[in-house]
Design an enzyme around this catalytic site. Structure first.
Site, PDB file in Angstrom:
ATOM      1  CG  HIS A   1      32.135  50.981  17.920  1.00 45.31           C
ATOM      2  ND1 HIS A   1      31.240  50.899  16.904  1.00 45.31           N
ATOM      3  CD2 HIS A   1      31.943  52.199  18.150  1.00 45.31           C
ATOM      4  CE1 HIS A   1      30.526  51.865  16.615  1.00 45.31           C
ATOM      5  NE2 HIS A   1      31.112  52.954  17.332  1.00 45.31           N
TER       6      HIS A   1
ATOM      7  CD  GLU B   1      34.653  55.296  20.113  1.00 48.45           C
ATOM      8  OE1 GLU B   1      34.042  56.355  20.063  1.00 48.45           O
ATOM      9  OE2 GLU B   1      34.728  54.596  18.826  1.00 48.45           O
ATOM     10  CG  HIS B   2      30.048  54.543  21.835  1.00 50.03           C
ATOM     11  ND1 HIS B   2      28.608  54.896  21.477  1.00 50.03           N
ATOM     12  CD2 HIS B   2      30.531  54.467  20.515  1.00 50.03           C
ATOM     13  CE1 HIS B   2      28.804  55.145  19.799  1.00 50.03           C
ATOM     14  NE2 HIS B   2      30.046  54.714  19.442  1.00 50.03           N
TER      15      HIS B   2
ATOM     16  CD  GLU C   1      26.452  54.659  24.912  1.00 53.28           C
ATOM     17  OE1 GLU C   1      26.905  55.016  23.679  1.00 53.28           O
ATOM     18  OE2 GLU C   1      25.847  55.702  25.309  1.00 53.28           O
TER      19      GLU C   1
ATOM     20  CD  GLU D   1      28.551  54.322  15.532  1.00 55.61           C
ATOM     21  OE1 GLU D   1      28.587  54.274  16.606  1.00 55.61           O
ATOM     22  OE2 GLU D   1      29.624  54.838  14.796  1.00 55.61           O
TER      23      GLU D   1
ATOM     24  NE  ARG E   1      53.707  71.582 -15.556  1.00 53.68           N
ATOM     25  CZ  ARG E   1      53.401  71.813 -16.709  1.00 53.68           C
ATOM     26  NH1 ARG E   1      52.500  70.983 -17.255  1.00 53.68           N
ATOM     27  NH2 ARG E   1      53.694  73.075 -17.458  1.00 53.68           N
TER      28      ARG E   1
HETATM   29 ZN   LIG Z   1      30.360  54.810  17.477  1.00 53.40          ZN
END
Ligand SMILES: [Zn+2]
Length: 1080
Positions: free
Chosen positions: A162, A165-166, A240, A262, A705
């Site tokens: 994670h 990723e940042h 981060e 976060e 339906r």
């Molecule tokens: Zn994040």
């Protein structure tokens, strides 16, 4: 986190139409009753992310881009892309030479297939040198998508994947600036830009309809993942991930970091804790047993060395799967890729990153965990319990998977679905937890349970789940229910409406779901054959013979069951804070004076770096379009305004692949003020109460339906220059062209025939809504704060808050008792709402379909309108209510805060100009991003300008600070005054704004935004004027705007959703700054 979600997280907020001056958020209300379950379905349907801050960490519970978007398993394969012509044009560049080009560029063709389901040609290549795999999908969809995905299984809960990723989006070899990602957010025409971390993979997708823009985005992303600066830059990792912060050696040390905060927010939400506990307990032996997002208690154990190693190991072409989709030249795709891939040698990453399957248990497991509850709150009915099964020790074949997806819809997919219904009707709990089948990881799982349960009822919930499943296996499903589910699934496949989520991305996520485990990437794109064979099997042997064995084998007789019980703990939050403080105190005690001085210096240095803007020459490296690439006219939506039976009818002649979309709108302004908070439940009752002849199950099945779904929800907004707000109820529905009579019959039926008599059901709605609001307070406190500020500043905001804010939650708590004590009173209030709303007067109809369908539908519409009661035009009520404009702190048990400040800038005499869009976007992406997020450590910070009401607001998201953030807000006017920017930066800001304004829309969304513009009185002339103002925005406009927003600093009202400790501290520091309101 993304801004669109933030403001729109209230089901009926005026804020939800904030920026729909230009675009609508294809939105069938979050409480779309036909599909409420799937909204909270735990699957990755990441939110549409225009305003995204980086990263969408994979969550078990996520909201879908469009409520009518069907469960992932069936989603979004589709025939038609998005042009308005039904002709399928041959994609460019496909021809005999393609293979030669690929060969020359170093790619070997593995397989090529026509995918009829999405009218695409798909070619799978392997990059010969590195083994990177590439799926190149060509069709006529202008909304082009690129994505690169790495397998990134973590070994612990430090959140490496994670944080990486940042971090990779914070500068790279070719783009050596602080955050190229943010530059793209500011200045590109992207229709999608984000990144996601899953438990075992990391995805980097982008999308655009402009080819040049698209390749710019692709290049920035490829450079970011392969050559990021973060692996040499400790400060990015600190920013981060995590770091110690110390401003002054005499003060306390604290933890900071974007991911750290976060995840603190994630770990403040009981539903999230439950989901994480369940997953980890179900997979004790493989990578899913840890949290790839990061546990805030473990994140500070991560070292920079481990972080770098992880990148070196897994962010490698040998471990990459790359996706291209759309109408661009397939050769160009390979050319761009070869430039990057050729500079690597093959490695063994793809072996190292393989996910090992979890072996099945021989015995069920039970775990008990505590979650943070509010101090002094009533803990009696606050327990949660969820049963989870790991369905299989290996991946399932597609046909079984499809059947299980179908079964999931039958059991849980609609309010009428038996497992869902029986659980809610038991009154053992308030709302469902666990989202049914989850099939995005290597092995599928199934989860179901309740929250809002008394401790003594936990056992009963478990028994009820087991008994209901057993009963379903024994007795099978109602044939009508099977037919309704089948129609819903087929409708959604044919419609392929992914909302504002690009179709190509939705396909990519499906394909990757298998491809990432070295299975066939084509297979998940082809649903037609397995679907037909499932249908044939049901027709041949009956649904019971198909589904009962599945329930028995995968659930009832499966010992791999994990029961998770969650107990409320009012001390947990403060205990965790104390534990964190203790760690930090120990750290400080272990440091020498020199160490502390060094830490203070490093803190200072990091902040200085964060707050220093990138030099213009670095910014110029991020490619950008020029103003010449931008169309001068706003996107045109064909609109014909006519009248049928005295009712205004708006028609939009657009190609919709044989689907009619319609909205029937009723004016709410004659409603008595005290009835407003009942409106959301009134809407739900229309769809979920039943009529004299049909109970709600039959009614729901009938809707399933005959149609593609019906939803009912309120919509409110201020109107510029008007005292009276825009307030409506919208009934939204869709059906195939041959079923348009049915849709109007059904809308008539729910409006006129539904009976408000079922006290027990209504009580359930109240409990569910209460549970939903409580969840929202913890998870989307920014939305709650925004609504509260609006309610202090204008009538539309007040109405919305009555129907979706703190006031609404308070109302629900009283209503719960009232339903027991005075049901007749409640029932007749619902009837009164119907009487004042449902009439030809104040009605308006909007329809979107091709011309032929529109013409054919008119007679059914006319009949529907004739049946509506007429009535004397009643006096419109002049609601003039506000909440007292004091600064408020809404106290909840959370580890992170949401801080807002707002004022009406029209009151300062400010006159709207299109430049305001450019400026507020710029403030969000520079000043607030840098100060609130990057150096403040919050997950997000942004501003929003509601051009209808004039309210300019600042908001932060998962914020460790409170007063400090307010100081940043107050500094905004000065920031604008001192701002310097060259033409290039200005152009970028303008282009980014046009990207928002011209947001990509499917035809139904185009028709819907046109309706909203009509309701809000926004003309075509005005759109043109605003566009011209946007395009000609100058630096002077920024300076002028600073005077207007000075008013927010001087007169703005503050609302924070915050932890009790931080509120006490703030009130000590600034003598009773906040009025305190405790709600959880
Ligand atoms: Zn994040």
């Amino acid at each position: 986190m993304e801004r669109a979600v933030i403001v729109r997280s209230l089901s009926c907020s005026s804020a939800s139409v904030n920026r729909l001056f230009f675009r609508s958020y294809h939105r069938l209300s979050r409480s779309c009753p036909s599909f409420p379950f799937h909204q909270h379905h735990k699957r990755l349907v990441p939110n549409v992310s225009r305003r995204s801050t980086l990263c969408h960490h994979w969550r078990r519970i996520s909201s879908s881009p469009s409520p009518l978007y069907f469960k992932r398993c069936f989603s979004s394969l589709s025939p038609k892309a998005v042009t308005t012509s039904s002709q399928y044009a041959s994609p460019p560049g496909i021809g005999g030479s393609q293979e030669e080009v690929a060969e020359k560029l170093g790619f070997e063709k593995i397989s090529e297939q026509m995918i009829e389901e999405c009218k695409s040609k798909a070619v799978l290549y392997k990059h010969k040198k590195t083994g990177a795999e590439v799926m190149s999908v060509s069709n006529d969809d202008e909304n082009k998508v690129f994505g690169i995905v790495f397998r990134t299984p973590p070994k612990d809960s430090t959140g490496i994947p994670h944080i990486l990723e940042h971090s990779v989006l914070c500068g790279s070899r070719k783009y050596p600036l602080k955050e190229p990602f943010v530059e793209l957010l500011k200045g590109s025409l992207h229709t999608f830009l984000n990144a996601f971390t899953y438990p075992d993979r990391t995805c980097y997708p982008v999308a655009s309809t402009n080819t040049k823009d698209f390749y710019n985005l692709v290049d920035v992303y490829l450079d970011a993942v392969f050559f990021p600066k973060c692996v040499e830059d400790l400060q990015t990792f600190q920013q981060e991930g995590w770091h110690y912060e110390l401003d002054n050696p005499s003060e306390d040390i604290s933890f900071k970091g974007v991911v750290f905060n976060e995840m603190k927010g994630v770990y403040s939400q009981p539903d999230n804790i439950l989901g994480r506990m369940a997953q980890q307990a179900m997979f004790p032996d493989n990578t899913y047993g840890v949290d790839s997002g990061g546990d805030p208690k473990v994140i500070p154990k991560l070292t920079f060395e481990e972080f770098k190693d992880f990148h070196r190991k897994y962010y490698h072409p040998s471990n990459a799967r790359i996706w291209f989709y759309g109408d661009d030249d397939p050769n160009e795709r390979l050319r761009i890729l070869s430039e990057y891939l050729d500079s690597f040698e093959a490695n063994v990453a793809s072996e190292a990153s393989k996910v090992e399957p979890q072996k099945l248990f021989s015995e069920p497991v039970r775990i008990v965990e505590k979650y943070p509850a509010g101090e002094g709150s009533d803990l009696k009915k606050k327990h949660m319990v969820c049963l989870n099964w790991l369905l299989s020790d290996k991946p399932l074949d597609l046909e079984t998977e499809l059947a299980i997806g179908f079964l999931d819809h039958l059991m849980l997919g609609t309010p009428a679905a038996p497992l869902r219904r029986i659980l809610l009707e038991s009154s053992l709990g308030d709302a469902i937890v666990g989202g049914g089948v989850e099939d995005e990881l290597l092995q599928p799982q199934f989860s179901i349970g309740l929250k809002g349960v008394s401790e003594e009822d936990i056992q009963k919930v478990e028994e009820l789940v087991m008994n209901t499943l057993k009963k379903l296996a024994d007795e099978g499903f109602d044939p009508e229910a099977v037919e309704a589910s089948m129609n819903t699934i087929e409708f959604s496949l044919r419609e392929n409406n992914t909302g504002s989520f690009p179709r190509g991305l939705s396909l990519m996520l499906r394909s990757i779901g298998k491809w990432i485990y070295d299975m066939d990437p084509f297979e998940p794109l082809k649903y037609e054959k397995p679907l037909q064979s499932l249908k044939a099997k049901i027709a041949e042997v009956g649904s019971k013979a198909v589904f009962s064995p599945l329930i028995e084998k995968f659930i009832l007789n499966n010992p791999h069951r994990v029961t998770v019980e969650m107990q409320p703990d009012p001390e947990k939050a403060s205990r965790e804070e104390a534990a964190e403080r203790e760690i930090l105190e120990k750290v400080k005690a272990s440091m020498t004076e020199e160490d502390l001085a060094e830490l203070a210096r490093a803190t200072q240095e990091l902040r200085l770096k964060q707050e220093t803007p990138d030099p213009p020459e670095a910014l110029r490296k991020v490619p950008c379009l020029s103003l010449h690439d931008i169309p001068k006219k706003p996107i045109h939506v064909p609109t014909e305004i006519g009248e049928i039976g005295g009712v205004k009818v708006l028609q939009h002649d657009l190609f919709t692949n044989d689907v009619l979309y319609t909205e029937v709108v009723f004016n709410m302004s004659s409603l008595k003020q005290e009835l407003l908070p009942l409106v959301p439940l009134f809407c739900q009752s229309l769809l979920e109460m039943g009529t004299k002849d049909m109970d709600f199950v039959q009614l729901n099945q009938l809707i399933g339906r005959k149609t593609g779904g019906i939803s009912v929800y309120p919509l409110t907004s201020s109107k510029r220059g008007r005292e009276d707000p825009c307030s409506h109820i919208i009934v939204r529905g869709k059906a195939m062209a041959g079923r348009t009579e049915d849709i109007f019959n059904l809308v008539n039926c729910i409006l006129q025939d539904v009976q408000f008599t079922d006290q027990q059901r209504f009580k359930q709605f109240v409990c569910q809504s209460k549970a939903r609001m409580e969840n929202r307070l913890r998870g989307s406190g920014h939305g709650i704060a925004a609504a509260r500020m609006d309610a202090k500043l204008n009538v539309a905001g007040w109405i919305a808050e009555q129907m979706g804010g703190v006031s609404y939650l308070e109302f629900l708590r009283t209503l719960e008792e009232k339903v027991d004590q005075d049901w007749n009173g409640v029932s007749s209030s619902l009837e009164e709402i119907r009487k004042s709303l449902v009439s030809r007067q104040g009605c308006l109809v909007n329809m979107t379909a091709d011309g032929k369908t529109l013409t054919n539908t008119e007679k059914f519409l006319s009949k529907f309108l004739d049946l509506l009661p007429g009535k004397q035009p009643s006096k419109t009520n002049s609601w003039d209510a506000r909440i007292s404009p004091v600064n408020e702190a809404i106290v909840v048990p959370t580890q992170v805060n949401y801080v807002g400040k707002a004022a009406n800038i029209y009151e300062t005499g400010y006159q709207l100009s299109g430049s305001a869009y450019v400026i507020s976007k710029y403030i969000s992406n520079t000043w607030l991003w840098d100060r609130v997020r990057v150096s403040g450590g919050a997950y997000g910070g942004f501003c929003d300008f509601d051009t209808h009401s004039g309210v300019f607001s600042y908001l932060s998201y998962r914020d460790p600070n409170l007063l400090k953030t307010l100081d940043v807000y107050d500094g905004t006017a000065d920031f604008l005054r001192e701002l310097e920017m060259d033409d290039e930066i200005l152009t970028k800001a303008i282009i980014g704004t046009i990207g928002d304004v011209d947001a990509y829309q499917l035809p139904d969304a185009k028709g819907y935004s046109s309706l909203l513009r009509y309701l809000l009185g926004v003309t075509e002339e005005e759109r043109q004027k605003r566009r011209e103002e946007i395009l000609s925005t100058s630096l002077n406009d920024f300076k002028d705007f600073s005077d207007a927003i000075e008013a927010v600093k001087e007169k703005g009202v503050v609302v924070a959703v915050a932890s009790p400790e931080d509120v006490v501290a703030a009130n000590e520091e600034r003598s009773n700054f906040f009025e305190v309101k405790k709600v959880l």
